[in-house]
Design a protein around this motif. Structure first.
Motif, short mmCIF file in Angstrom:
data_model
loop_
_atom_site.label_atom_id
_atom_site.label_comp_id
_atom_site.label_asym_id
_atom_site.label_seq_id
_atom_site.Cartn_x
_atom_site.Cartn_y
_atom_site.Cartn_z
N ASP A 23 28.86 -36.99 12.71
CA ASP A 23 29.77 -36.07 12.01
C ASP A 23 31.11 -36.67 11.59
OD1 ASP A 23 28.22 -33.92 11.61
OD2 ASP A 23 28.74 -32.92 13.48
N THR A 27 27.34 -40.64 6.60
CA THR A 27 26.45 -40.39 5.46
C THR A 27 27.28 -40.23 4.19
OG1 THR A 27 25.18 -39.11 7.06
CG2 THR A 27 24.45 -39.00 4.79
N THR A 28 28.37 -39.50 4.32
CA THR A 28 29.23 -39.26 3.16
C THR A 28 29.83 -40.57 2.66
OG1 THR A 28 29.80 -37.16 4.21
CG2 THR A 28 31.13 -37.81 2.32
P1 G4P Z 1 27.62 -38.30 9.73
O1 G4P Z 1 26.65 -38.97 8.79
O2 G4P Z 1 28.62 -39.25 10.28
O3 G4P Z 1 27.00 -37.47 10.79
O4 G4P Z 1 28.54 -37.30 8.89
P2 G4P Z 1 28.37 -36.65 7.45
O5 G4P Z 1 28.64 -37.63 6.38
O6 G4P Z 1 27.10 -35.91 7.39
O7 G4P Z 1 29.62 -35.66 7.50
C1 G4P Z 1 29.78 -34.69 8.52
C2 G4P Z 1 30.62 -33.55 8.00
O8 G4P Z 1 31.93 -34.03 7.70
C3 G4P Z 1 30.10 -32.94 6.71
O9 G4P Z 1 30.44 -31.57 6.74
C4 G4P Z 1 30.92 -33.66 5.64
O10 G4P Z 1 31.03 -32.94 4.43
C5 G4P Z 1 32.25 -33.74 6.36
N1 G4P Z 1 33.10 -34.81 5.82
C6 G4P Z 1 32.80 -36.10 5.56
N2 G4P Z 1 33.87 -36.74 5.06
C7 G4P Z 1 34.87 -35.84 5.00
C8 G4P Z 1 36.23 -35.90 4.56
O11 G4P Z 1 36.73 -36.90 4.09
N3 G4P Z 1 36.95 -34.74 4.67
C9 G4P Z 1 36.44 -33.59 5.17
N4 G4P Z 1 37.24 -32.53 5.21
N5 G4P Z 1 35.17 -33.49 5.58
C10 G4P Z 1 34.39 -34.61 5.49
P3 G4P Z 1 29.38 -30.42 6.91
O12 G4P Z 1 30.15 -29.17 7.09
O13 G4P Z 1 28.38 -30.79 7.95
O14 G4P Z 1 28.66 -30.41 5.52
P4 G4P Z 1 29.20 -29.91 4.12
O15 G4P Z 1 29.05 -28.44 4.17
O16 G4P Z 1 30.62 -30.35 3.95
O17 G4P Z 1 28.29 -30.58 3.17
#
Ligand code: G4P
Length: 530
Positions: A23, A27-28
């Motif tokens: 989290d 992945t992002t």
């Molecule tokens: P992982 O592979 O490390 O487990 O993480 P992943 O990229 O799936 O990201 C986990 C959650 O963190 C996702 O939210 C993603 O959108 C969010 N996230 C990643 N980068 C950032 C960022 O720079 N800023 C913010 N605010 N959030 C970020 P989610 O709620 O699980 O999914 P979604 O509804 O956003 O798609």
């Protein structure tokens, strides 16, 4: 003289893994790197993939859905003349010993941290392995679009928890959810965060300019500008100096602040990272050090992915190329069998598609069709006689006692266990005085037990009894004041031997590890096999 094509291909390669806690945004970030590299044109499949990951809890169903589930094991893309290989380090329920082994194939690591959470458990474990290898570690502090911890406190945390000093390449402005942008310390430039309403699906452009330019002072406004000036002064005065030599030895980690979701800071990070991160370097095979520009081809196997579909028993063995040029159809010697084999069906797995590759270079990962002949650490080379000892056994955290349900199947059981242990699917321990009917198996992730059970049934026709044990830590005995049986240990500590006849102690908790150390002066333990 090494040929110039090989030299050129080596110098433009960067092979790295992203280490993080679930989290944090791995992945992002990966997706955004692919977006900037032009390997994908629109980001946003994260959600779809996540839904697939959680909706079906049964891992076998997941395997079926994904086919052989290796599509993202390595992603290769080009950026500004560089050829980049990102190695996937599976987390969540896929966390296994392969996750650690992948780090042995990488030349550097990107440590991704959720700015609000700081250093988390899984990051610590993976960091430890990078440290052991002394590879450079680059830190990306993510989620700046939200409130994060104080950046100075985060630097302190890196030092206190991981024992690594850091050097922020850029510095955030507004960390309480009021993110304005970053200040680049080397360029002395401010880069403003423009915000992004498309959830980062497309590439963002940012505004950059000199920190002394009155326009930027005005755009930032007070108190942001004064606070930035103060913090930079403090960093320059009290912080470490930038020293690329220390970065390359893994002693100093450059920090980048950004937000993967909104794409902010992704391109500047990638550009700086590519400049600093090392190309493939020499690798040690027994007593030989082989340089990547050595014309002899050498590679080692670091991961074997079994296909869970009973109709397709094939596996894919992933090899990391260390020197020379790989050509499809080439004949190499295989350290496991000492027989020559022809590499006719190699697959390199890029982004979403599998494709057959013709040529590959040091730093590249090639997936080989494996009819069951490869083991972890096998060497493929046209030199022959090489051994790779760079992949130890990593600390198992789950243990179980296993035996065959049907005692008549003892032979198949033994064969299956031996082969799966050699392949690296599971760690196997023997208790002194217990016959070959029963073993203790150790795993880094519990998924490995399910895979073991499934494969023993499908490939060796053996049903097993599996009884989970309460132990959580394996420690190899490096030196001891007495025979293992004579050590003063808590009653729950078990003495076992690994498949190389090394003595290993299995502990339930930290308390019993400390007890062992205190009560046996001179006892030296290691959580990674010698
Ligand atoms: P992982 O592979 O490390 O487990 O993480 P992943 O990229 O799936 O990201 C986990 C959650 O963190 C996702 O939210 C993603 O959108 C969010 N996230 C990643 N980068 C950032 C960022 O720079 N800023 C913010 N605010 N959030 C970020 P989610 O709620 O699980 O999914 P979604 O509804 O956003 O798609």
């Amino acid at each position: 003289m090494a040929d110039s094509e090989l030299m050129n291909e080596i110098s433009r390669r960067r092979t790295f893994a992203i280490i993080s806690h679930p989290d944090a945004g791995k992945t992002t970030l990966t997706e955004k790197l692919l977006l900037y590299g032009g390997a994908i044109h629109m980001a946003g499949s994260v959600k779809a993939r996540k839904a697939a990951r959680y909706a079906v809890s049964d891992w076998m169903e997941i395997e079926k859905q994904r086919g052989i589930s290796v599509t993202s094991s390595v992603m290769q893309f080009q950026y500004q003349g560089f050829c980049i290989n990102i190695l996937d380090t599976p987390g969540h329920q896929d966390f296994s010993e392969d996750t650690y082994r992948t780090l042995v194939a990488a030349d550097s690591a990107v440590m991704l941290i959720d700015g609000a959470k700081g250093v988390e458990a899984q990051t610590i474990k993976l960091f430890h392995v990078c440290r052991m290898r002394q590879i450079p570690i680059f830190t990306f502090i993510n989620k700046l679009d939200r409130a994060i911890k104080d950046p100075f406190a985060l630097m302190q945390e890196l030092e206190d928890v991981l024992g690594i000093r850091s050097y922020p390449i850029n510095w955030p402005i507004g960390t309480d959810g009021d993110f304005k942008g970053v200040y680049n310390r080397q360029l002395r430039q401010i880069e403003l965060f423009t915000g992004d309403r498309s959830h980062g699906q497309a590439i963002v452009t940012s505004t950059r300019g000199s920190a002394d330019d009155p326009v930027y002072k005005e755009l930032l406004g007070e108190p942001y500008y004064s606070r930035l000036v103060e913090e930079i002064e403090l960093l320059d005065m009290a912080g470490d100096e930038f020293d690329l030599g220390r970065v390359l030895k893994g002693e100093l980690t450059p920090i980048f602040f950004g937000s993967a979701m909104t794409n902010f800071g992704v391109a500047p990070f990638l550009e700086e990272f590519l400049k600093m991160a090392p190309p493939p370097g020499p690798r040690t095979f027994g007593d030989q050090v082989i340089s990547p520009d050595d014309p002899d081809f050498t590679a080692f196997v670091f991961k074997i992915q079994a296909n869970m579909n009973p109709k397709h028993r094939d596996r894919i063995a992933f090899m990391r190329i260390c020197s020379g040029v790989f050509q499809r159809g080439m004949e190499v010697s295989h350290s496991g069998s000492e027989k020559p084999i022809r590499l006719a069906q190699p697959q390199q797995l890029m982004a979403q598609e599998r494709e057959l590759i013709e040529k590959a270079y040091p730093g590249d990962i090639v997936g080989l069709f494996d009819p069951g002949i490869f083991r972890i650490s096998d060497v493929l080379s046209n030199r022959g006689g090489l051994v790779f000892t760079g992949i130890p056994s990593f600390p198992a955290e789950h243990f179980a006692r296993i035996s065959a349900k049907d005692t008549m199947k003892r032979k198949q059981f033994l064969k299956g266990i031996t082969q799966l242990a050699q392949e690296g699917a599971i760690q196997v321990y023997k208790e002194p005085d217990i016959g070959v009917e029963e073993f203790i198996v150790g795993a880094v992730g519990v998924l490995q037990f399910e895979v073991l059970e499934y494969r023993l049934k499908n490939e060796y026709s053996v049903d097993i009894k599996l009884q989970m044990l309460p132990h959580r830590h394996a420690r190899w005995i490096i030196s001891a004041p007495a025979e293992p049986a004579r050590l003063n240990l808590t009653s729950s500590t078990r003495i076992v031997k690994d498949s190389h006849e090394n003595y290993v102690l299995l502990f339930e908790n930290d308390w019993s590890i400390n007890w062992a150390k205190e009560k046996n002066k001179g006892l030296e333990l290691s959580d990674i096999s010698p």
